[in-house]
Design a protein around this motif. Structure first.
Motif, PDB file in Angstrom:
ATOM      1  N   UNK A  84      44.011  42.628  43.868  1.00 54.26           N
ATOM      2  CA  UNK A  84      45.513  42.311  43.321  1.00 54.26           C
ATOM      3  C   UNK A  84      46.447  40.642  43.642  1.00 54.26           C
ATOM      4  N   UNK A 117      40.845  51.015  40.680  1.00 54.51           N
ATOM      5  CA  UNK A 117      42.437  49.899  40.385  1.00 54.51           C
ATOM      6  C   UNK A 117      42.425  49.005  41.238  1.00 54.51           C
ATOM      7  N   UNK A 168      41.804  46.251  40.056  1.00 57.48           N
ATOM      8  CA  UNK A 168      42.336  44.924  39.483  1.00 57.48           C
ATOM      9  C   UNK A 168      43.606  44.225  40.203  1.00 57.48           C
ATOM     10  N   UNK A 169      44.287  45.937  40.644  1.00 50.61           N
ATOM     11  CA  UNK A 169      45.973  45.916  42.187  1.00 50.61           C
ATOM     12  C   UNK A 169      45.790  46.730  43.216  1.00 50.61           C
ATOM     13  N   UNK A 170      44.464  46.715  43.253  1.00 47.29           N
ATOM     14  CA  UNK A 170      44.993  46.724  44.639  1.00 47.29           C
ATOM     15  C   UNK A 170      44.685  45.776  45.796  1.00 47.29           C
TER      16      UNK A 170
END
Lengths: 320, 430, 303
Positions: B201, B256, B258-260
Motif C-alpha cells: 500500500x 491484492x 499493490x494496495x494491501x
C-alpha cells in the motif's frame, strides 16, 4: 426541500427581488439608507463567519503558494510562480487531474441518475405509503456513516476473498475473485463505485422533495394531450427539476473533488497512480514531502478551476 | 397549516438554540492547557497512540505510578488515532501547540528535528545529569538525540506450521531457496491459500521496509553506503529485489498486493490464508486471540543462501521525544526517565509484547508465550536493522521505492530500471 | 314491444361489457406489470443500498478473528452483543457521543438561523456585490481542506478557540453554510412575494415578514437542510481531530478511528460504534421525513 423557481410561468415569483427597493422621493433621508443596508444586515453573520474563518485561511494558503520554506521552516522566501511551475510540470499532478475529472464526472452523473431513479420509484402511487417509508429508510442508509467507516467496510467487502467476490463467483458472474482495489484497471472504478454508493442519498432526497412539488395538474394536462410516460418524463419532470438538478450537480462536483479520506483509506492513490487524485496529491505534498508551498499551489489551482464553475453557476441562477 | 408549522418550528428552534447556548456556556469545555506557575503542580501533556494498544487501563496505571513518585507533576494522556498521528504532529508543530511529550516513530524524527519541533535531548540529558548508557539506542540527527526508543518491536518470520506440514515441507525455511520452495508447496495446496503476503500500500508504504528490504538486512546488506548515501543499485539490493520479484512471478504471493495494508496481512495470516509472513512480534497474542487453533511459530528471516554472518532483524519502535515548545522540559524528561527506568521499561515491554529500550531491563517472559522466549533469544543474537530510522522524508523514500517496485512487479519496467529510478529520486533527498 | 326491448336489452349488456372488460384487464395487467417492475426495482435498489450496512451489522456481532474468514458468513457461532456492550459501557466513548450531540445540534441550529437570514437577503433584495458574494460563498468550498488545516489551526489557536466547543461549532458552520444558503435561497425563491407584501401592507417590517410568514411555510425545506447539516457535522473527522486536543472534547468519528490501531483494527467495536453513531441521524430522519416529504406539496406554493 428547496427547489428554485418551479413556477417560472408565474411572473410574480420570477426573478428574485428585482423590485426590492421601492421608488423613493428624494429628501427622505433615513429610509433609503436603511433600506440599502438591510440586506447586508441580514448577511452580516454569514459574511463575518466566512470572512474570518474561511477567507483569511484561504488567503494564507494563497500566500504560501508564492513562497518557499513555509510552515516547516522558519524563513519563508518569496518564490513567485516557481511552485506553480513545479506543480504543473509534475507528471503525478497531471495524472491526478485526469483521474479527478473522471472521478467527479462519473460520480456526479451516477448520483443524478441513481438519485432520480430512486426518487421516482419512491414517488410512485403503485405501492403503499408504509412500503415507501420502509424503502426510504433503507435508501438513505449510505448517507449515515462517516467516510472512514464506508472506506473500511467496502475494503472488507471488496477484498479478493471478500463477500462480493464470493457472491460473484458463486453465481458464476466471474471466474476468479477480482482484485478490485489492487488491480490498476479496476481500482478507479471501484473507488468511484463506493463514492457513488455513499453519495446518492443526497440527490435522492432533494429530488424526491422536488418531485413532490411538481403539481399533478401538469401531468393530467399532458395525459389529456395524449403524452405517454416517457414524454411526460422528459417534457415535464426534467424541465421542472432542472434548477435543482443543476444546483446539485455543481455542488456535487465541488464536493467530490475534495474527497480524500475515501481514496486514502482504500487505495492511497495507487496502484500505480490509478486512483491518484488532486486531494491525495496535495496531501502527499503537504504531509509526506513537507512541501506546503507546493501543496498550496496545487490547492490554488483547484480553487481557480472551481471558481470558473462557481461563476458559471451563479450566472445561471441569475438568468432564471 | 402555517400556524401549526410555526409552533412546531418555534419549539424546534427553541430546543436547538438552548442546546447551543448551553454548550457555549458550558464551554469552559475547553480542554485543559498546560498549567500554572512554578509553585503549583505542573501538568504535562503526553500524546501517544500506545494506550489503546496495551491492555485496558494498563498505561493509565503506569502514569499513576509516575504521578505518585513525582507529586508535583500531573500527566494528561492524549490519545491519537495512529493513522493521523504524524499529520497532527506536523500541524501541532507548525502552530507551536505540541504537547510536552510526544510518542514518535523513528522514521519521522529527522523531519521533525529539522522543523524545530523536537527538543534536543542530549542537552536535556546533560542538564539532568542522566547517563544514557542504559539506553539500547538513541535516534540522532546531526549527533544530537531527538528520540529515545521506549519499546522495540521486532519483525520475525511467522510460519503456519499446519500449512507447511500439509504441504509436505519438513522444516521452517532458513534461506531463500527453502523459503521459495515452501511458498510454492503451500500455494499448491489451493483453496485460497498462498505462501506469502506482500503489503505494498502506498498510503502507508512501510511494506517496503518490513517485507522487502528486511530480506536485504537479514543477509547483512545495506541500502546505504557507509557515508549514508543511497546504495540502491548495489548487487545485494538487486538480488533482494530480484528475489521478491521471483516470488511474485511464481504466484506465491497473496492477491491484492499493490494496495494491501499491514493490517490485512496480519488478518490473512491469522485466518490461515497465508503460510508465512514477516510481522511484528507484538501480534503473537493478537493472532492467538483471534484464532486460538492456529499452530504457528516464529523464525529469523531467511538469509541469502550460504550467508553465515549476523542476521539483521527488522524492528520498529515506540519512541518518545520532547517538544521544543514545551515549557516544562525538565519535568517532561522526568517522565521519559521514568518510562525508561529498568523496572517500568521492562513492565511496559512485557505488556506491549515488545522488547525493552533499556538494555538492563528484561521483559517478564515467565507468563507469556514461549514464542517470546524464542524471539528474545533471536533478538539477542541478531543486530537490529531499520535503516529508515533517522533519514529525512523517510516516507517519501519508501513511497518512491514502493512505486518503482510496483512497476517492476507488474512488468512495466525492469528491476534494474526500478532501482535506478529509486536511486535517482533518493539522491535528491539524501 | 317488451319482447323486442328485452331482446335488445339482453344483447346490449353483452356487447357493452366486452370492450370494457378488455380495457379493464389490459389496464390491470399493465398496472400489475408496473407494480411488479417497481417492486423489483425497489428491491434491487435496497440490496445495493443495504448490503454493506447488513455487513456492518454482521461484523459488529462477530469475533474479530472471524471478520476475514473464507467463506464469509453472515452469522457466526460467536454471535454476541459484546462489542455494543463495550462501547456503551465505556465512559470515554459515551463522552464522544455527548460531544458529537452538542456540536451537531448547535451547528444545526446556528446554521439554520444564519442561513435563513442570508437566504432572505439573497432572495428578497438586490444589492451591489450580490453576485460576488454568491460566488465567494460557493467557491470557499473548493479549497482542499487538507491545505487549510494548518493555517486554520493557527487561526483558531490565535482566536483562543482551540479545543473548545465554539471553535468546533463555528468551524462546522463554515462548512455547512454554503449549502444551506444555496438551498434555502432557492426555496425562498419559490415562495411568492405576495406573502411578504401582505405583511408589509399591515405595517410589518421585512424581519416580521421573514419570521412570521416565510419561515413557518418553509419548514419542510428547513428540515431537509437541517438534517443534512446535522449529518455533516456529526460525521466530520479532519477538523474535529485537528481542533480538539483532549479526550473530553473529541467526537464520535475520532472514537471510531481510535479503534483502528497501529497493528490491527477492533472490527466489531468499530462497526458497533458506527451503527450506534448512525442511530441519531436515522431517528431524526424518521421523525421528520413525513414533514418534509409529505407536507411539501404545493400547499405552500399554491397558496
Amino acid at each position: 426541500m428547496g427547489q428554485p423557481d418551479l413556477r417560472t410561468r408565474d411572473s410574480s415569483v420570477g426573478a428574485p427581488a428585482a423590485d426590492a427597493a421601492p421608488p423613493l422621493l428624494p429628501g427622505r433621508g433615513r429610509r433609503p439608507v436603511s433600506k440599502r443596508l438591510a440586506p447586508f444586515g441580514y448577511l452580516s453573520p454569514t459574511l463575518i463567519l466566512i470572512l474570518v474563518l474561511m477567507v483569511i485561511p484561504i488567503l494564507m494558503v494563497i500566500s504560501y503558494s508564492f513562497q518557499d520554506n513555509v510552515i516547516v521552516e522558519r524563513n519563508p522566501v518569496f518564490s513567485g510562480l516557481a511552485n506553480y511551475a513545479n506543480v504543473l510540470s509534475d507528471p503525478d499532478f497531471l495524472v491526478a487531474i485526469k483521474n479527478t475529472l473522471i472521478f467527479i464526472t462519473v460520480s456526479t452523473a451516477a448520483h443524478l441518475v441513481l438519485g432520480l431513479t430512486f426518487a421516482i420509484l419512491l414517488n410512485t402511487d403503485v405501492v403503499g405509503g408504509v412500503t415507501k417509508a420502509v424503502f426510504r429508510i433503507i435508501y438513505i442508509l449510505p448517507w449515515l456513516f462517516t467516510i472512514a467507516v464506508v472506506a473500511v467496510i467496502w475494503r472488507l467487502m471488496l477484498d479478493p476473498y471478500g463477500v462480493v467476490n464470493y457472491i460473484l463467483t458463486s453465481v458464476h458472474a466471474v471466474q476468479k475473485g477480482v482484485d478490485w482495489f489492487g488491480d490498476p484497471s479496476t481500482a478507479l472504478w471501484a473507488v468511484t463505485f463506493v463514492n457513488i454508493w455513499s453519495g446518492y442519498p443526497f440527490f435522492m432526497i432533494s429530488l424526491l422533495a422536488g418531485l413532490q412539488g411538481i403539481s399533478t395538474d401538469m401531468y393530467e394536462a399532458a395525459s389529456v394531450d395524449g403524452a405517454n410516460a416517457v414524454q411526460k418524463f422528459f417534457g415535464i419532470t426534467i424541465p421542472q427539476l432542472r434548477p435543482v438538478l443543476i444546483s446539485m450537480a455543481v455542488l456535487d462536483l465541488i464536493w467530490t473533488s475534495q474527497q480524500f479520506a475515501l481514496i486514502w483509506m482504500t487505495t492511497g492513490g495507487g496502484p500505480l497512480n490509478a486512483t491518484e487524485m488532486l486531494s491525495t496529491y496535495t496531501y502527499k505534498q503537504a504531509f509526506s514531502s513537507y512541501e506546503f508551498a507546493t501543496a498550496s499551489a496545487s490547492a490554488v489551482i483547484v480553487l481557480l478551476i472551481t471558481l470558473i464553475l462557481a461563476v458559471f453557476y451563479v450566472r445561471q441562477q441569475r438568468v432564471r | 397549516m402555517a400556524r401549526g408549522s410555526g409552533k412546531f418550528l418555534k419549539q424546534l428552534l427553541g430546543v436547538a438554540t438552548a442546546a447551543a447556548l448551553i454548550s457555549t456556556a458550558a464551554c469552559g469545555g475547553s480542554g485543559s492547557g498546560e498549567s500554572s506557575d512554578s509553585s503549583g503542580p505542573v501538568t504535562l501533556e503526553f500524546a501517544q497512540w500506545w494506550a489503546p494498544e496495551l491492555p485496558a487501563g494498563a498505561f493509565d496505571q503506569k502514569i499513576a505510578e509516575f504521578e505518585q513518585q513525582n507529586p508535583n507533576i500531573k500527566v494528561k494522556l492524549l490519545s491519537a488515532p495512529y493513522a493521523s498521528t504524524k499529520q497532527q504532529l506536523v500541524s501541532g508543530s507548525a502552530s507551536r501547540t505540541l504537547p510536552d511529550v510526544v510518542g514518535l516513530d523513528g522514521a519521522w524524527v529527522n523531519d521533525f528535528a529539522k522543523q524545530g519541533a523536537l527538543a534536543d535531548l542530549t542537552s536535556i540529558m546533560a542538564d539532568a545529569k542522566y547517563d544514557p548508557k542504559e539506553l539500547v539506542s538513541q535516534v540522532k540527527v546531526d549527533s544530537k538525540t531527538y528520540m529515545i526508543p521506549v519499546v522495540n518491536f521486532v519483525y520475525p518470520l511467522f510460519v503456519n506450521k499446519d500449512l507447511l506440514t500439509r504441504a509436505g515441507v519438513q522444516s521452517v525455511p532458513t534461506d531463500r531457496s527453502e523459503f521459495m520452495e515452501a511458498a510454492k508447496k503451500t500455494t499448491a495446496l489451493g483453496g485460497n491459500v498462498t505462501g506469502w503476503a506482500l503489503p505494498l500500500d502506498t498510503a502507508v508504504p512501510n511494506g517496503v521496509q518490513n517485507d522487502v528490504l528486511s530480506w536485504l538486512w537479514a543477509s547483512g546488506g545495506s541500502m546505504l553506503t557507509p557515508d549514508g548515501k543511497p546504495n540502491m543499485t548495489s548487487p545485494e539490493v538487486q538480488s533482494t529485489v530480484d528475489y521478491v520479484k521471483s516470488l511474485n512471478d511464481a504466484g506465491v504471493v497473496a492477491p491484492g498486493s499493490l494496495t494491501m495494508k499491514e493490517q490485512d496481512k496480519v488478518e490473512k495470516f491469522t485466518n490461515g490464508q497465508v503460510a508465512m509472513v514477516i510481522d511484528s512480534l507484538a501480534h503473537v497474542n493478537l493472532v492467538k486471540k483471534n484464532n486460538p487453533k492456529l499452530n504457528f511459530t516464529i523464525a529469523p528471516i531467511p538469509a541469502q543462501d550460504g550467508y553465515t554472518g549476523k542476521r539483521g532483524l527488522p524492528y520498529a519502535s515506540w519512541g518518545i521525544g520532547i517538544a521544543d515548545s514545551s515549557e516544562h522540559k525538565a519535568e517532561a524528561f522526568k517522565l521519559v526517565q521514568f518510562l525508561m527506568s529498568q523496572k517500568t521499561n521492562g513492565e511496559l515491554a512485557t505488556l506491549a509484547n515488545g522488547f525493552p529500550g533499556n538494555n538492563t531491563a528484561e521483559p517478564d517472559l515467565s507468563e507469556s508465550d514461549p514464542l517470546f522466549k524464542t524471539a528474545f533469544d533471536m533478538y539477542k543474537q541478531s543486530s537490529p536493522a531499520n535503516q529508515f530510522v533517522g533519514l529525512p522524508k523517510s516516507e517519501d523514500l519508501m513511497r518512491s521505492f514502493d512505486e518503482n517496485l510496483q512497476l517492476a512487479l507488474t512488468n512495466k519496467q525492469s528491476v534494474a530500471d526500478a532501482l535506478n529510478k529509486t536511486q535517482q529520486s533518493w539522491s535528491s533527498i539524501i | 314491444m317488451t319482447a323486442v326491448t328485452t331482446q335488445t336489452m339482453r344483447v346490449r349488456p353483452e356487447t357493452a361489457t366486452k370492450p370494457a372488460e378488455r380495457v379493464a384487464t389490459r389496464a390491470s395487467k399493465k398496472h400489475l406489470g408496473l407494480k411488479v417492475g417497481v417492486i423489483a426495482g425497489l428491491t434491487l435498489g435496497a440490496v445495493f443500498a443495504g448490503l454493506p450496512v447488513v455487513w456492518m451489522l454482521s461484523t459488529s456481532l462477530k469475533a474479530n478473528g472471524e471478520v476475514f474468514e473464507i467463506p464469509p458468513r453472515l452469522i457466526t457461532e460467536s454471535f454476541s452483543f459484546d462489542a455494543y456492550a463495550k462501547i456503551l459501557g465505556d465512559p470515554l466513548q459515551m463522552r464522544f457521543f455527548l460531544n458529537s450531540y452538542i456540536v451537531a445540534l448547535s451547528v444545526t441550529a446556528l446554521t439554520l438561523f444564519v442561513a435563513i437570514l442570508a437566504a432572505f437577503a439573497f432572495s428578497r433584495f438586490s444589492f451591489r456585490g450580490k453576485e460576488a458574494v454568491n460566488v465567494v460563498i460557493v467557491s470557499v468550498q473548493a479549497v482542499p481542506p487538507i491545505t487549510l488545516v494548518i493555517p486554520y489551526f493557527g487561526l483558531m489557536v490565535g482566536l483562543g478557540l482551540y479545543n473548545t466547543y465554539p471553535g468546533l461549532i463555528l468551524t462546522h458552520m463554515v462548512f455547512t453554510l454554503p449549502y444551506a444558503i444555496i438551498m434555502l435561497t432557492a426555496y425562498f425563491n419559490t415562495l411568492p412575494r405576495e406573502l411578504d407584501e401582505s405583511v408589509k401592507v399591515d405595517g410589518g417590517s421585512g424581519w416580521t415578514a421573514l419570521w412570521r410568514v416565510l419561515v413557518p411555510i418553509s419548514v419542510p425545506g428547513l428540515i431537509a437542510v437541517g438534517v443534512y447539516t446535522f449529518m455533516i457535522s456529526w460525521n466530520e473527522y479532519l477538523f474535529a481531530l485537528t481542533l480538539t486536543r483532549t479526550d473530553d472534547m473529541r467526537t464520535v468519528p475520532i472514537g471510531i478511528q481510535l479503534l483502528m490501531g497501529q497493528h490491527s483494527y477492533e472490527w466489531n467495536q468499530m462497526m458497533a460504534m458506527s451503527i450506534l453513531g448512525s442511530i441519531p441521524v436515522l431517528v431524526l430522519f424518521l421523525l421528520f421525513q413525513r414533514r418534509f416529504i409529505g407536507g411539501l406539496t404545493a400547499g405552500a406554493v399554491k397558496s
